[in-house]
Write a protein that holds these residues in place. Sequence first.
Motif, PDB file in Angstrom:
ATOM      1  N   GLU A  95       1.157   4.088  -3.095  1.00  0.00           N
ATOM      2  CA  GLU A  95       0.927   5.523  -2.912  1.00  0.00           C
ATOM      3  C   GLU A  95       2.099   6.319  -3.480  1.00  0.00           C
ATOM      4  N   TRP A  98      -5.981  -1.064  -5.043  1.00  0.00           N
ATOM      5  CA  TRP A  98      -5.413   0.132  -5.666  1.00  0.00           C
ATOM      6  C   TRP A  98      -5.903   0.331  -7.098  1.00  0.00           C
ATOM      7  N   LYS A 111       0.834  -1.211   0.000  1.00  0.00           N
ATOM      8  CA  LYS A 111       0.000   0.000   0.000  1.00  0.00           C
ATOM      9  C   LYS A 111       0.865   1.257   0.000  1.00  0.00           C
ATOM     10  N   ASP A 125       1.758   6.410  -7.236  1.00  0.00           N
ATOM     11  CA  ASP A 125       0.807   7.440  -7.678  1.00  0.00           C
ATOM     12  C   ASP A 125       1.503   8.788  -7.820  1.00  0.00           C
TER      13      ASP A 125
END
Length: 115
Positions: A45, A84, A41, A48
């Motif tokens: 992030e 995601w 996770k 991104d």
Amino acid sequence: MAIERIGPSEIMHSVVAKDGTLYLGGITAKDTTGDMYVQTKDLLERADSILASAGSSKQQLLSAVIFITDFAQKPKMNQAWAEWLNPSDMPARTTVGVAQLGPGELVEISFTAGR
């Protein structure tokens, strides 16, 4: 078309772009104290942010190579991955087992994306 290099460090660039294709270097979690779900996770992030800095997004992913140190934890990585990404945006993907990545690192992902 020229080669564009984004996010320099001492040993690499986080992204290299050529002809509308982005090649992202391996991304790991900043916090390596969690299990594979938590680390995945965290690194997603980061992905991104890196994709956005290069003018792209996870919807533009073409492929991913995932390196993991423990196949027993692969379901945890898959859970974070599925949370995601929208199923229609899933890239081609390969998962490779490795003996070691770095201190505490359980997962590393390298992406190719369009822009």
